[in-house]
Design a protein around this motif. Structure first.
Motif, PDB file in Angstrom:
ATOM      1  N   ILE A 298       0.855  -1.187   0.000  1.00  0.00           N
ATOM      2  CA  ILE A 298       0.000   0.000   0.000  1.00  0.00           C
ATOM      3  C   ILE A 298       0.892   1.238   0.000  1.00  0.00           C
ATOM      4  O   ILE A 298       1.680   1.450   0.919  1.00  0.00           O
ATOM      5  CB  ILE A 298      -0.924   0.028   1.231  1.00  0.00           C
ATOM      6  N   TYR A 299       0.776   2.062  -1.035  1.00  0.00           N
ATOM      7  CA  TYR A 299       1.618   3.244  -1.175  1.00  0.00           C
ATOM      8  C   TYR A 299       1.002   4.377  -0.352  1.00  0.00           C
ATOM      9  O   TYR A 299       0.127   5.099  -0.813  1.00  0.00           O
ATOM     10  CB  TYR A 299       1.711   3.654  -2.640  1.00  0.00           C
ATOM     11  N   GLY A 300       1.492   4.517   0.884  1.00  0.00           N
ATOM     12  CA  GLY A 300       0.996   5.562   1.774  1.00  0.00           C
ATOM     13  C   GLY A 300       2.050   6.610   2.059  1.00  0.00           C
ATOM     14  O   GLY A 300       3.074   6.713   1.355  1.00  0.00           O
ATOM     15  N   GLY A 301       1.815   7.380   3.109  1.00  0.00           N
ATOM     16  CA  GLY A 301       2.706   8.479   3.439  1.00  0.00           C
ATOM     17  C   GLY A 301       4.117   8.044   3.784  1.00  0.00           C
ATOM     18  O   GLY A 301       5.091   8.715   3.410  1.00  0.00           O
ATOM     19  N   GLN A 302       4.268   6.925   4.481  1.00  0.00           N
ATOM     20  CA  GLN A 302       5.599   6.460   4.852  1.00  0.00           C
ATOM     21  C   GLN A 302       6.395   6.059   3.610  1.00  0.00           C
ATOM     22  O   GLN A 302       7.598   6.325   3.530  1.00  0.00           O
ATOM     23  CB  GLN A 302       5.501   5.285   5.819  1.00  0.00           C
ATOM     24  N   THR A 303       5.722   5.419   2.655  1.00  0.00           N
ATOM     25  CA  THR A 303       6.407   5.039   1.416  1.00  0.00           C
ATOM     26  C   THR A 303       6.799   6.280   0.632  1.00  0.00           C
ATOM     27  O   THR A 303       7.912   6.359   0.080  1.00  0.00           O
ATOM     28  CB  THR A 303       5.497   4.134   0.565  1.00  0.00           C
ATOM     29  N   GLU A 304       5.911   7.270   0.585  1.00  0.00           N
ATOM     30  CA  GLU A 304       6.227   8.525  -0.102  1.00  0.00           C
ATOM     31  C   GLU A 304       7.445   9.198   0.521  1.00  0.00           C
ATOM     32  O   GLU A 304       8.340   9.686  -0.197  1.00  0.00           O
ATOM     33  CB  GLU A 304       5.028   9.458  -0.060  1.00  0.00           C
ATOM     34  N   ASP A 305       7.507   9.222   1.857  1.00  0.00           N
ATOM     35  CA  ASP A 305       8.654   9.821   2.539  1.00  0.00           C
ATOM     36  C   ASP A 305       9.940   9.070   2.226  1.00  0.00           C
ATOM     37  O   ASP A 305      11.006   9.676   2.032  1.00  0.00           O
ATOM     38  CB  ASP A 305       8.419   9.828   4.051  1.00  0.00           C
ATOM     39  N   ALA A 306       9.847   7.730   2.181  1.00  0.00           N
ATOM     40  CA  ALA A 306      11.027   6.911   1.888  1.00  0.00           C
ATOM     41  C   ALA A 306      11.524   7.164   0.466  1.00  0.00           C
ATOM     42  O   ALA A 306      12.732   7.286   0.220  1.00  0.00           O
ATOM     43  CB  ALA A 306      10.698   5.431   2.082  1.00  0.00           C
ATOM     44  N   VAL A 307      10.592   7.247  -0.485  1.00  0.00           N
ATOM     45  CA  VAL A 307      10.963   7.514  -1.883  1.00  0.00           C
ATOM     46  C   VAL A 307      11.587   8.902  -2.005  1.00  0.00           C
ATOM     47  O   VAL A 307      12.600   9.089  -2.696  1.00  0.00           O
ATOM     48  CB  VAL A 307       9.730   7.388  -2.802  1.00  0.00           C
ATOM     49  N   THR A 308      11.005   9.876  -1.320  1.00  0.00           N
ATOM     50  CA  THR A 308      11.549  11.238  -1.350  1.00  0.00           C
ATOM     51  C   THR A 308      12.981  11.261  -0.829  1.00  0.00           C
ATOM     52  O   THR A 308      13.864  11.899  -1.433  1.00  0.00           O
ATOM     53  CB  THR A 308      10.665  12.184  -0.508  1.00  0.00           C
ATOM     54  N   ALA A 309      13.231  10.576   0.283  1.00  0.00           N
ATOM     55  CA  ALA A 309      14.575  10.520   0.859  1.00  0.00           C
ATOM     56  C   ALA A 309      15.551   9.856  -0.116  1.00  0.00           C
ATOM     57  O   ALA A 309      16.693  10.316  -0.279  1.00  0.00           O
ATOM     58  CB  ALA A 309      14.554   9.769   2.185  1.00  0.00           C
TER      59      ALA A 309
ATOM     60  N   VAL B 178      12.967  14.969  -7.317  1.00  0.00           N
ATOM     61  CA  VAL B 178      12.280  14.680  -6.056  1.00  0.00           C
ATOM     62  C   VAL B 178      10.781  14.897  -6.236  1.00  0.00           C
ATOM     63  O   VAL B 178      10.304  16.035  -6.317  1.00  0.00           O
ATOM     64  CB  VAL B 178      12.813  15.570  -4.913  1.00  0.00           C
ATOM     65  N   THR B 179      10.048  13.791  -6.305  1.00  0.00           N
ATOM     66  CA  THR B 179       8.598  13.844  -6.522  1.00  0.00           C
ATOM     67  C   THR B 179       7.813  13.093  -5.455  1.00  0.00           C
ATOM     68  O   THR B 179       6.621  13.331  -5.285  1.00  0.00           O
ATOM     69  CB  THR B 179       8.239  13.232  -7.889  1.00  0.00           C
ATOM     70  N   GLY B 180       8.472  12.173  -4.756  1.00  0.00           N
ATOM     71  CA  GLY B 180       7.765  11.313  -3.815  1.00  0.00           C
ATOM     72  C   GLY B 180       7.052  10.160  -4.485  1.00  0.00           C
ATOM     73  O   GLY B 180       6.503   9.288  -3.820  1.00  0.00           O
ATOM     74  N   GLY B 181       7.058  10.156  -5.813  1.00  0.00           N
ATOM     75  CA  GLY B 181       6.460   9.067  -6.584  1.00  0.00           C
ATOM     76  C   GLY B 181       7.538   8.281  -7.305  1.00  0.00           C
ATOM     77  O   GLY B 181       8.668   8.755  -7.474  1.00  0.00           O
ATOM     78  N   VAL B 182       7.184   7.075  -7.713  1.00  0.00           N
ATOM     79  CA  VAL B 182       8.148   6.213  -8.407  1.00  0.00           C
ATOM     80  C   VAL B 182       7.832   6.220  -9.896  1.00  0.00           C
ATOM     81  O   VAL B 182       6.898   5.553 -10.359  1.00  0.00           O
ATOM     82  CB  VAL B 182       8.112   4.778  -7.844  1.00  0.00           C
ATOM     83  N   ASN B 183       8.620   6.997 -10.650  1.00  0.00           N
ATOM     84  CA  ASN B 183       8.511   6.990 -12.111  1.00  0.00           C
ATOM     85  C   ASN B 183       9.632   6.128 -12.672  1.00  0.00           C
ATOM     86  O   ASN B 183      10.353   5.455 -11.934  1.00  0.00           O
ATOM     87  CB  ASN B 183       8.559   8.416 -12.655  1.00  0.00           C
TER      88      ASN B 183
END
Length: 320
Positions: free
Chosen positions: A111-122, A131-136
């Motif tokens: 489930i792509y939630g806030g914690q995953t978004e923060d991890a991707v951003t980091a 830096v988008t917070g999403g996985v392209n």
């Protein structure tokens, strides 16, 4: 085990499953509060489980059998890109890689939630990409490159040394498998702790921290039910370097998850405890503000300390 005070994507998923089971009437907000405690108790009664209001291993597995929020094989809402709200096996794969690389805490639940978004951003910031917070496609390519370059380092065996061994030893402590002194050296104690984990989880008993061992350590710690005494304590959290610390506990180990600071007159130093909502810990630290009925749990980052916050009442089981 999850209990009152926990929050995040996993709690949202559990709440959704409790709603599907007819136990939760309130909102799905990702916060394990009073309504969720009541819902868990209702669910446990309906299944004939011990009623505690905390999501232990038995309750967790029963909730996971409910279809709500189960990761589906569907593609994300953005084709080859993934962001908050997406779910599925691809998201779970991304999360597991982020966990292996040390960016994501918590369960890889698809489930792509806030914690995953923060991890991707980091990850994006550290790798110098957009830096988008999403996985392209750019992020996924870089994630795969870094993962392939580093993943071999996660297969650890006797003789290994360094930060990854410290992380392994602390994770073993958190799950109730005491490796001895957390010193960053993979010795006989660490190998024995891994063998105990492998034996209890049905894995091949090798004493090597392979992919299966890391997967087992990715799961939430669960209470095995053995204890000699219980306490209700106030709880705070601290990082290895709080207060100008040097990253070591009072007894000499590397601090972080799996360690706790206590008042030795209440809980003797060296004791092993289980803390609801946290996991197992060795009480090998003290602190200037730790007096009386309070336990300060070890975490790895300031963000984790804020997430734990200050809890007025947690149940602590003295194991030994």
């Amino acid at each position: 085990m999850y209990a009152e005070g926990n929050r995040g994507d996993v709690i949202s998923d559990m709440q959704q499953r409790l709603q599907e089971a007819g136990s939760l009437k309130g909102d799905i907000d990702g916060v394990y509060g009073g309504d969720t405690v009541k819902a868990v108790k209702d669910f446990q009664r309906s299944r004939g489980f011990p009623v505690s209001g905390a999501i232990d291993e038995v309750t967790y597995r029963a909730l996971r059998d409910i279809n709500a929020g189960t990761p589906a094989p569907a593609v994300s809402s953005g084709g080859e890109s993934y962001g908050v709200g997406d779910r599925g096996n691809d998201v779970k794969t991304i999360q597991r890689k982020l966990k292996r690389l040390g960016y994501l805490e918590g369960e890889a639940d698809g489930i792509y939630g806030g914690q995953t978004e923060d991890a991707v951003t980091a990850f994006q910031k550290e790798q110098g990409i957009s830096v988008t917070g999403g996985v392209n496609s750019e992020t996924r390519t870089k994630l795969n490159e870094v993962y392939v370059a580093q993943t071999g380092d996660y297969i650890l065996s006797e003789g290994a040394r360094g930060k990854r061994v410290i992380h392994l030893q602390n994770q073993l402590l958190l799950h109730g498998y005491d490796p001895g002194v957390v010193d960053g050296v993979f010795g006989a104690g660490t190998a024995d702790a891994i063998r105990r984990l492998q034996d209890e989880t049905g894995l091949e008993t090798t004493g090597v921290a392979d992919e299966d061992v890391w997967d087992a350590l990715d799961n939430a710690p669960y209470f095995r039910g053995k204890y000699t005494k219980t306490y209700h304590m106030r709880s705070t959290a601290y990082t290895p370097y709080d207060g100008g610390g040097e990253g070591h506990t009072a007894l000499g180990g590397f601090a972080g998850k799996g360690h706790a600071a206590v008042d030795p007159s209440v809980i003797p130093l060296g004791s092993i405890v289980f803390i609801e909502g946290y996991g197992y810990a060795i009480c090998d630290d003290i602190g200037g503000a730790i007096h009386g009925n309070i336990i300060d749990v070890g975490v790895d980052t300031l963000a984790q300390a804020y997430q734990w916050g200050t809890k007025s009442r947690v149940k602590v089981y003295l194991v030994r």
